[in-house]
Design a protein around this motif. Structure first.
Motif, PDB file in Angstrom:
ATOM      1  N   LEU A  51       4.362   5.057  -2.683  1.00  0.00           N
ATOM      2  CA  LEU A  51       5.600   5.797  -2.448  1.00  0.00           C
ATOM      3  C   LEU A  51       6.047   5.653  -0.997  1.00  0.00           C
ATOM      4  O   LEU A  51       5.205   5.574  -0.092  1.00  0.00           O
ATOM      5  CB  LEU A  51       5.387   7.285  -2.756  1.00  0.00           C
ATOM      6  CG  LEU A  51       4.859   7.634  -4.154  1.00  0.00           C
ATOM      7  CD1 LEU A  51       4.548   9.122  -4.235  1.00  0.00           C
ATOM      8  CD2 LEU A  51       5.869   7.240  -5.214  1.00  0.00           C
ATOM      9  N   PRO A  52       7.346   5.643  -0.744  1.00  0.00           N
ATOM     10  CA  PRO A  52       7.808   5.655   0.647  1.00  0.00           C
ATOM     11  C   PRO A  52       7.593   7.043   1.248  1.00  0.00           C
ATOM     12  O   PRO A  52       7.911   8.058   0.631  1.00  0.00           O
ATOM     13  CB  PRO A  52       9.300   5.327   0.530  1.00  0.00           C
ATOM     14  CG  PRO A  52       9.677   5.766  -0.854  1.00  0.00           C
ATOM     15  CD  PRO A  52       8.456   5.562  -1.709  1.00  0.00           C
ATOM     16  N   SER A  53       7.028   7.086   2.445  1.00  0.00           N
ATOM     17  CA  SER A  53       6.838   8.375   3.109  1.00  0.00           C
ATOM     18  C   SER A  53       8.191   8.938   3.531  1.00  0.00           C
ATOM     19  O   SER A  53       9.079   8.189   3.963  1.00  0.00           O
ATOM     20  CB  SER A  53       5.939   8.219   4.333  1.00  0.00           C
ATOM     21  OG  SER A  53       5.856   9.436   5.061  1.00  0.00           O
ATOM     22  N   PRO A  54       8.385  10.258   3.420  1.00  0.00           N
ATOM     23  CA  PRO A  54       9.641  10.861   3.898  1.00  0.00           C
ATOM     24  C   PRO A  54       9.789  10.803   5.417  1.00  0.00           C
ATOM     25  O   PRO A  54      10.872  11.074   5.937  1.00  0.00           O
ATOM     26  CB  PRO A  54       9.534  12.316   3.422  1.00  0.00           C
ATOM     27  CG  PRO A  54       8.516  12.303   2.334  1.00  0.00           C
ATOM     28  CD  PRO A  54       7.540  11.240   2.708  1.00  0.00           C
ATOM     29  N   LEU A  57      -3.934   9.951   3.251  1.00  0.00           N
ATOM     30  CA  LEU A  57      -3.219  10.671   4.308  1.00  0.00           C
ATOM     31  C   LEU A  57      -2.771   9.718   5.420  1.00  0.00           C
ATOM     32  O   LEU A  57      -3.286   8.607   5.550  1.00  0.00           O
ATOM     33  CB  LEU A  57      -4.122  11.762   4.880  1.00  0.00           C
ATOM     34  CG  LEU A  57      -4.465  12.908   3.923  1.00  0.00           C
ATOM     35  CD1 LEU A  57      -5.493  13.839   4.540  1.00  0.00           C
ATOM     36  CD2 LEU A  57      -3.208  13.680   3.531  1.00  0.00           C
ATOM     37  N   PRO A  58      -1.814  10.142   6.242  1.00  0.00           N
ATOM     38  CA  PRO A  58      -1.311   9.273   7.302  1.00  0.00           C
ATOM     39  C   PRO A  58      -2.404   8.731   8.217  1.00  0.00           C
ATOM     40  O   PRO A  58      -3.372   9.427   8.534  1.00  0.00           O
ATOM     41  CB  PRO A  58      -0.359  10.201   8.082  1.00  0.00           C
ATOM     42  CG  PRO A  58       0.121  11.187   7.052  1.00  0.00           C
ATOM     43  CD  PRO A  58      -1.057  11.414   6.160  1.00  0.00           C
ATOM     44  N   TYR A  59      -2.244   7.472   8.604  1.00  0.00           N
ATOM     45  CA  TYR A  59      -3.106   6.775   9.556  1.00  0.00           C
ATOM     46  C   TYR A  59      -4.533   6.567   9.057  1.00  0.00           C
ATOM     47  O   TYR A  59      -5.445   6.346   9.860  1.00  0.00           O
ATOM     48  CB  TYR A  59      -3.128   7.509  10.910  1.00  0.00           C
ATOM     49  CG  TYR A  59      -1.762   7.636  11.531  1.00  0.00           C
ATOM     50  CD1 TYR A  59      -1.077   6.518  11.994  1.00  0.00           C
ATOM     51  CD2 TYR A  59      -1.134   8.882  11.633  1.00  0.00           C
ATOM     52  CE1 TYR A  59       0.193   6.640  12.554  1.00  0.00           C
ATOM     53  CE2 TYR A  59       0.129   9.004  12.199  1.00  0.00           C
ATOM     54  CZ  TYR A  59       0.785   7.880  12.649  1.00  0.00           C
ATOM     55  OH  TYR A  59       2.044   7.989  13.205  1.00  0.00           O
ATOM     56  N   HIS A  60      -4.729   6.610   7.746  1.00  0.00           N
ATOM     57  CA  HIS A  60      -6.044   6.387   7.160  1.00  0.00           C
ATOM     58  C   HIS A  60      -6.018   5.182   6.225  1.00  0.00           C
ATOM     59  O   HIS A  60      -4.993   4.867   5.614  1.00  0.00           O
ATOM     60  CB  HIS A  60      -6.517   7.615   6.371  1.00  0.00           C
ATOM     61  CG  HIS A  60      -6.985   8.740   7.225  1.00  0.00           C
ATOM     62  ND1 HIS A  60      -6.121   9.629   7.813  1.00  0.00           N
ATOM     63  CD2 HIS A  60      -8.241   9.125   7.599  1.00  0.00           C
ATOM     64  CE1 HIS A  60      -6.818  10.523   8.501  1.00  0.00           C
ATOM     65  NE2 HIS A  60      -8.103  10.243   8.395  1.00  0.00           N
ATOM     66  N   TYR A 112       3.132  17.305   9.669  1.00  0.00           N
ATOM     67  CA  TYR A 112       4.361  17.415   8.887  1.00  0.00           C
ATOM     68  C   TYR A 112       4.458  16.276   7.879  1.00  0.00           C
ATOM     69  O   TYR A 112       4.789  16.480   6.708  1.00  0.00           O
ATOM     70  CB  TYR A 112       5.540  17.399   9.865  1.00  0.00           C
ATOM     71  CG  TYR A 112       6.909  17.570   9.252  1.00  0.00           C
ATOM     72  CD1 TYR A 112       7.192  18.639   8.423  1.00  0.00           C
ATOM     73  CD2 TYR A 112       7.931  16.670   9.559  1.00  0.00           C
ATOM     74  CE1 TYR A 112       8.462  18.801   7.879  1.00  0.00           C
ATOM     75  CE2 TYR A 112       9.197  16.823   9.026  1.00  0.00           C
ATOM     76  CZ  TYR A 112       9.460  17.892   8.184  1.00  0.00           C
ATOM     77  OH  TYR A 112      10.718  18.057   7.645  1.00  0.00           O
ATOM     78  N   GLN A 113       4.150  15.064   8.330  1.00  0.00           N
ATOM     79  CA  GLN A 113       4.191  13.911   7.430  1.00  0.00           C
ATOM     80  C   GLN A 113       3.180  14.073   6.292  1.00  0.00           C
ATOM     81  O   GLN A 113       3.486  13.758   5.138  1.00  0.00           O
ATOM     82  CB  GLN A 113       3.901  12.624   8.202  1.00  0.00           C
ATOM     83  CG  GLN A 113       4.005  11.370   7.329  1.00  0.00           C
ATOM     84  CD  GLN A 113       3.769  10.094   8.114  1.00  0.00           C
ATOM     85  OE1 GLN A 113       3.127  10.100   9.160  1.00  0.00           O
ATOM     86  NE2 GLN A 113       4.298   8.980   7.609  1.00  0.00           N
ATOM     87  N   SER A 114       1.999  14.578   6.597  1.00  0.00           N
ATOM     88  CA  SER A 114       0.978  14.776   5.563  1.00  0.00           C
ATOM     89  C   SER A 114       1.480  15.706   4.463  1.00  0.00           C
ATOM     90  O   SER A 114       1.320  15.432   3.271  1.00  0.00           O
ATOM     91  CB  SER A 114      -0.300  15.348   6.188  1.00  0.00           C
ATOM     92  OG  SER A 114      -0.834  14.485   7.168  1.00  0.00           O
TER      93      SER A 114
END
Length: 406
Positions: free
Chosen positions: A60-63, A124-127, A154-156
């Protein structure tokens, strides 16, 4: 000419200010309660078809857009139980900080599938695949840059909520039976999602806590980041104020419905016990199970923990009976340095044998050192330093043991 250009200049300035305001809003996170924008979702793809489950992958594209393209997409692995019997419950599963693989999350997905529930494992982000080139998995997820830390949190949250949006488009899942679970950092994200997204009916938290600032100021895992924050003029209170927009305690008191289950560790130095207690007190209807270990000791009973989490969700969503154990035995291992009058200094691995008070302040432990084994009987002086008596075949005498519980 000046009159003609002046409106254009004003329009340009307005757009510039608006763009800066939008970026600032993202950093300050006043929109954490809002759902991500609606998009047209890609379809998932079959990865593996087995007798007990089918695994799908969707990206999915991250918001939230970042300068790193691979961090701007969200891999989601969905495990659907087989054979299928109508819409089933779906549990979102979030991993710990620094994860280099998803074996624990896959193990939990298998346990959930055995009980007729589906699982969606979110990166999760950056993983993992989202790690920017040249960096370690998770390295950029917790940084001393407060604005970036807030933006990543916030991104998570938005990534998980977009995952929920996608899952709710699938007829395989029951929108009235949705759960979420996370470990360590994943538990903190779980707390935020549970607090702001009413679609989540049940949540479990493994080795997690609340009070983000306290965790950053006390955790043994973020010493470098904490020192950098101090150099930038932060105190714990100043950091707490800066992080309030992404703090679970800012939102959890408003969540009065739902069921929750917390598994904490009494001797945790990564997520302090007091932070876990704050999470417990902020949750509605919490069940609580304490392990007599540190942050990493759960690995010795990992399979049992996965069964407990899956059993809890089954009791909430499938009508199964779940009786929470009053105590789940996990060995308490210590790693540190022992010093005594007979033998001097030694690296020592310890296994607690007895505790003489509920808090474990006074305990005995079997120590294994390069010189052999011995028995240490002592009382804590500080959370990591114990003074007492060391008994070994070479004799006995006063000793100290600097250690951390695994």
């Amino acid at each position: 000419m000046l009159r003609t250009c002046f409106p254009l200049v004003l329009l340009s300035l307005f757009c510039s200010v608006l763009a800066q305001g939008t970026e600032l809003a993202a950093l300050q996170d006043p929109l954490i309660r809002q759902s991500p924008p609606i998009i047209s979702f890609p379809d998932w793809k079959e990865v593996e078809v087995g007798e007990e489950h089918t695994e799908y992958l969707v990206t999915l594209p991250s918001p939230v857009n970042t300068p790193w393209p691979n961090n701007n997409v969200v891999p989601v692995r969905v495990f659907v139980p087989e054979p299928r019997k109508g819409p089933v419950p779906i549990i979102v599963v979030l991993h710990y900080w620094g994860a280099t693989d998803l074996r624990p999350e896959r193990a939990l997905a298998t346990e959930l599938n055995h009980r007729g529930m589906a699982a969606a494992v979110v990166t999760l982000p950056y993983h993992l695949e989202r790690t920017p080139p040249g960096r370690r998995s998770g390295e950029m997820a917790i940084e001393a840059d407060v604005d970036r830390l807030k933006r990543t949190t916030y991104q998570s949250v938005l990534d998980v909520r977009r995952t929920l949006d996608f899952l709710m488009t699938k007829a395989e899942f029951d929108p009235k039976r949705v759960g979420i679970t996370g470990t360590s950092l994943g538990a903190l994200v779980t707390a935020l999602v549970f607090a702001v997204d009413s679609r989540i009916q049940s949540a479990t938290f493994l080795l997690g806590g609340a009070d983000f600032a306290q965790i950053m100021w006390s955790s043994s895992r973020v010493v470098i980041q904490r020192d950098a924050l101090r150099r930038r003029g932060y105190t714990e209170e100043k950091l707490r104020d800066a992080l309030k927009d992404v703090e679970p305690l800012s939102y959890l008191p408003e969540r009065t419905t739902g069921s929750t289950f917390v598994i904490g560790a009494r001797y945790d130095t990564v997520i302090p016990e007091s932070s876990t207690e704050k999470l417990i007190h902020a949750l509605p209807n919490p069940r609580v199970l304490w392990l007599e270990t540190g942050h990493y000791g759960g690995i010795f009973v990992q399979r049992r923990l996965m069964r407990e989490v899956a059993g809890y969700f089954a009791s909430q969503f499938t009508g199964a009976t779940y009786t929470m154990p009053t105590r789940l035995y996990a060995p308490t291992f210590r790693l540190g340095i022992k010093a005594d009058l007979q033998n001097g200094f030694d690296v020592a691995l310890g296994l607690d044998l007895l505790r003489f008070d509920p808090r474990g302040e006074f305990f005995s432990a079997l120590l294994v050192t390069p010189r052999g084994a011995g028995l240490f009987l002592g009382r804590k002086i500080t959370p990591v330093l114990t003074g007492g008596i060391y008994l070994s075949p070479k004799g006995s005498g006063l000793g100290i043991y600097w250690s951390t519980v695994l």
